[in-house]
Write an enzyme that holds these catalytic residues in place. Structure first.
Site, PDB file in Angstrom:
ATOM      1  N   HIS A 240       0.821  -1.210   0.000  1.00 49.53           N
ATOM      2  CA  HIS A 240       0.000   0.000   0.000  1.00 49.53           C
ATOM      3  C   HIS A 240       0.850   1.252   0.000  1.00 49.53           C
ATOM      4  CE1 HIS A 240       0.611  -1.207   4.224  1.00 49.53           C
ATOM      5  NE2 HIS A 240       0.599   0.076   4.525  1.00 49.53           N
TER       6      HIS A 240
HETATM    7 ZN   LIG Z   1       1.507   1.164   6.112  1.00 47.63          ZN
END
Ligand SMILES: [Zn+2]
Ligand SMILES: [Zn+2]
Length: 408
Positions: free
Chosen positions: A313
């Site tokens: 992410h």
């Molecule tokens: Zn993170």
């Protein structure tokens, strides 16, 4: 290029209202293809709809396909190759659709009274949310009246030659409900994902009290964004955008890759460069959107060397660090030292045929370093001191951050 706009929604989700709204304000030549009225004002067949749509498109007009289209197969034939294909998914609460369908009397269709409730409920079980892989270039998801109003305006104001950016969009910023909300959810899909996550890794920390594992929460969302609509801001086949559950600044979102088995930036090989570029572009889009709302914000986009949660992410974080969730030295240093790998650096290493292992391998040491202001560089003795300093420090961001800092 003429447009095919496919409405997807249960009876009572507001498809007629949507069409009326767009046609009322639009300067674009739209033709509404409504199965409820296509047979000389009476209910007709899918075949009649298809042929009416083809005729209109041949004449260079854009069409709105006003039928339920809830299943993938039902809408596939309307995805004319030569047209620009859009979907508006009227994903309103089933109870609302049922009560509207039951109450409606002057409706063009013949779905009335008690039978309506049964039909809507049966149909609700078969809804397949639209995906870009079906061939749509843009999907807009509406979950309430305000969302619907917003998309009516968006399509209504579209001139004959205008187009809209592609991707999957919710109309509204979703309120951050916190991780607790979806930790508490126990749909079958969640249980399945949890079992899977546990099989995948034995070293996972479990949330106290036998809850699901915290560090696989992002993985679960990435695998099944449809199941986590309350926290997802936007998603496509490749990525999911969510608010960080514990934001460390005023704006802090995560662009999560959906590919299975990719957990940290050190795992990423050169073949994933297009993916990193896409995550970066999406992150940049969100940063710019927030800067438009508040010109004082500056952002950095980057990856943690050793992330605390599974599933690759990209952090998109405003540099004010004004947040009650910033609670300790590790939090601070994970965003202000080389533990935070700027997205542009991660990409350029891959472009130069290196990987990101070298720079992330020993990065954990940075987490225990002194507390240093990321702007002026002075060292503060403790976190409360640092926080009050951050509230007043106006030093320019260091040159090193140039090109890596996104600001107005
Ligand atoms: Zn993170
Ligand atoms: Zn400072």
């Amino acid at each position: 290029k003429p447009m095919v706009l496919i409405l997807i929604g249960l009876p009572g989700s507001g498809k007629s209202t949507f069409c009326d709204g767009v046609l009322r304000i639009s300067s674009r030549p739209w033709v509404r293809i409504c199965q409820d009225t296509i047979n000389k004002g009476k209910s007709g067949t899918k075949k009649q709809c298809l042929s009416a749509a083809a005729t209109a498109l041949n004449e260079g007009k854009s069409v709105i396909i006003d039928r339920c289209n809830v299943e993938r197969l039902q809408r596939s034939e309307f995805l004319t190759p030569s047209a620009e294909k859009h979907a508006v998914f009227l994903d309103l609460p089933v109870e609302l659709c049922v009560s509207r369908s039951v109450a409606r009397s002057g409706h063009e269709g013949r779905l009335q009274g008690g039978r309506a409730a049964a039909v809507v409920n049966r149909m609700a079980r078969n809804v397949e949310p639209p995906r870009l892989s079906e061939g749509f270039c843009r999907i807009t998801v509406c979950r309430n009246a305000k969302d619907v109003e917003g998309s009516v305006e968006m399509y209504g104001l579209l001139g004959a030659k205008d187009s809209l950016p592609g991707g999957v969009f919710g109309q509204e910023k979703k309120i951050q409900l916190g991780i607790a909300r979806f930790l508490g959810k126990t749909t079958e899909a969640d249980r399945k994902a949890k079992r899977k996550a546990c099989e995948d890794s034995n070293s996972e920390k479990k949330v106290k009290g036998g809850g699901r594992s915290w560090n696989s929460a992002l993985h679960d969302i990435a695998m099944e964004p449809e199941e986590h609509r309350d926290v997802v801001l936007e998603y496509s086949d490749d990525y999911v955008v969510v608010n960080d559950a514990y934001p460390k600044a005023r704006r802090h979102v995560l662009v999560v890759a959906r590919v299975e088995g990719l957990d940290s930036i050190g795992d990423v090989g050169r073949e994933r460069l297009p993916l990193l570029r896409e995550l970066h572009a999406v992150g940049l889009k969100w940063a710019k959107k927030y800067i438009e709302e508040d010109g004082s914000l500056s952002f950095r986009l980057g990856y943690h060397s050793t992330p605390s949660m599974r599933q690759l992410h990209l952090h998109v974080i405003s540099q004010d660090f004004d947040s009650p969730h910033l609670k300790n030295r590790k939090h601070w240093n994970s965003f202000s030292t080389p533990f935070f790998v700027d997205s542009v650096d991660a990409m350029s290493r891959l472009e130069e045929e290196e990987d990101n292992n070298g720079s992330t391998k020993d990065a954990k040491e940075f987490l225990d370093r002194e507390l240093r202001c990321h702007r002026c560089g002075i060292v503060l003795p403790n976190l409360p001191n640092l926080k009050s300093h951050l509230g007043s420090c106006e030093a320019p961001f260091p040159v090193e951050a140039n090109g890596r800092l996104v600001s107005a």
